[in-house]
Scaffold this motif. Structure first.
Motif, mmCIF file in Angstrom:
data_model
loop_
_atom_site.group_PDB
_atom_site.id
_atom_site.type_symbol
_atom_site.label_atom_id
_atom_site.label_comp_id
_atom_site.label_asym_id
_atom_site.label_seq_id
_atom_site.Cartn_x
_atom_site.Cartn_y
_atom_site.Cartn_z
ATOM 1 N N GLU A 1 -0.596 2.612 34.488
ATOM 2 C CA GLU A 1 -0.720 1.218 34.923
ATOM 3 C C GLU A 1 -1.388 1.096 36.291
ATOM 4 N N HIS A 2 -1.067 1.979 37.204
ATOM 5 C CA HIS A 2 -1.645 1.871 38.547
ATOM 6 C C HIS A 2 -3.090 2.363 38.615
ATOM 7 N N GLY A 3 -3.565 3.073 37.555
ATOM 8 C CA GLY A 3 -4.928 3.590 37.579
ATOM 9 C C GLY A 3 -5.928 2.713 36.858
ATOM 10 N N ILE A 4 -5.476 1.574 36.295
ATOM 11 C CA ILE A 4 -6.366 0.726 35.514
ATOM 12 C C ILE A 4 -7.440 0.067 36.378
ATOM 13 N N GLY A 5 -7.102 -0.311 37.584
ATOM 14 C CA GLY A 5 -8.028 -1.044 38.427
ATOM 15 C C GLY A 5 -9.158 -0.218 39.015
ATOM 16 N N SER A 6 -9.256 1.056 38.666
ATOM 17 C CA SER A 6 -10.286 1.911 39.260
ATOM 18 C C SER A 6 -11.684 1.654 38.685
#
Length: 268
Positions: free
Chosen positions: A31-36
């Motif tokens: 979830e925290h890596g989606i915005g990359s």
């Protein structure tokens, strides 16, 4: 000049492909890596996909969508071929008026007929049944148009020879003419299947029983109805599974699809 043309075409292709590739990559990321916005998954995981299957009956929805799409597409091909043949090869009063009326209906948005169609489904008692998902789509104006143009392009001698041999009109259509317009048949099949598979608005109106819901309807309700718990990765995983069958179908039949669309100009 040719290099510039190819560069522009490549950039245009990438602009279409990149969002889909990113969607797949993001669905495999934490979830925290989606915005990359990278093309490779961050913290590779299949948790998003398992979560989708844990929270909604996606397998049942897939079967419902496949059943509805296959049955409706088959009926569209059969009925579209029959109507197209009549408009192209049979002589009767009002033939051109009917053809232009069919063309006119293609300009009308489906949303205009939503309320009349829904009232019809209620009167017939078809709400929450497969009939409500199939019957309103079995007559397709684009299918009639494409078949009419394809049949008009075939030589009349082929039909005359079949009639001399004692073939009925139905046998002429399905055994003699359709094999000669296979690209058109595949185009109608692909376009109809894609449209039905992606249809979400109409099922949302006529289907409330979860066991009868289609995959687009289930994914829509899952994404906006709260079951995804605002988890973007889970929503993207559901979207990938919804888009994958259409992508596979198009990859197998793209050559026939492009060929037919390129040669389906209007003829009198």
């Amino acid at each position: 000049m040719k290099i510039v043309r190819y560069v522009l075409l490549l950039l245009a292709a990438l602009s279409f492909v990149y969002p889909f590739i990113w969607m797949i990559s993001a669905s495999l990321s934490s979830e925290h890596g989606i915005g990359s916005l990278t093309l490779l998954p961050v913290d590779l995981t299949l948790r998003n996909y398992t979560t989708v299957f844990e929270r909604i009956p996606l397998g049942r929805a897939f079967v419902n969508s496949l059943l509805v799409a296959l049955v409706t597409t088959s009926l569209v091909v059969v009925l579209g071929a029959m109507v197209g043949y009549a408009l192209a090869r049979l002589r009767f009063r009002g033939r051109n008026a009917i053809f232009y009326l069919i063309i006119f209906t293609m300009t009308l948005p489906f949303q205009i007929t939503l309320i009349p169609n829904y009232i019809t489904m209620v009167k017939l008692g078809w709400v929450d049944t497969y009939f409500a998902l199939i019957v309103p789509f079995v007559m397709n104006s684009l299918a009639v148009l494409l078949f009419r143009q394809a049949f008009a392009g075939l030589p009349q001698a082929l039909i005359d020879a079949a009639r001399i041999d004692g073939c009925s009109e139905l046998r002429i259509i399905f055994q003699i003419l359709l094999p000669n317009i296979l690209p058109t048949v595949l185009t109608v099949t692909i376009l109809t299947f894609m449209g039905l598979w992606n249809e979400a608005l109409w099922p949302l109106i006529v289907i409330r029983d979860e066991s009868t819901m289609t995959m687009p309807q289930m994914v829509t309700l899952f994404s906006v109805g709260g079951r995804a718990d605002a988890q973007l990765g889970v929503k993207l995983a559901a979207a990938v599974m919804l888009a994958l069958p259409i992508l596979i179908v198009y990859l197998f039949f793209q050559k026939h699809f492009i060929r037919s669309m390129a040669s389906s100009g209007l003829k009198d």
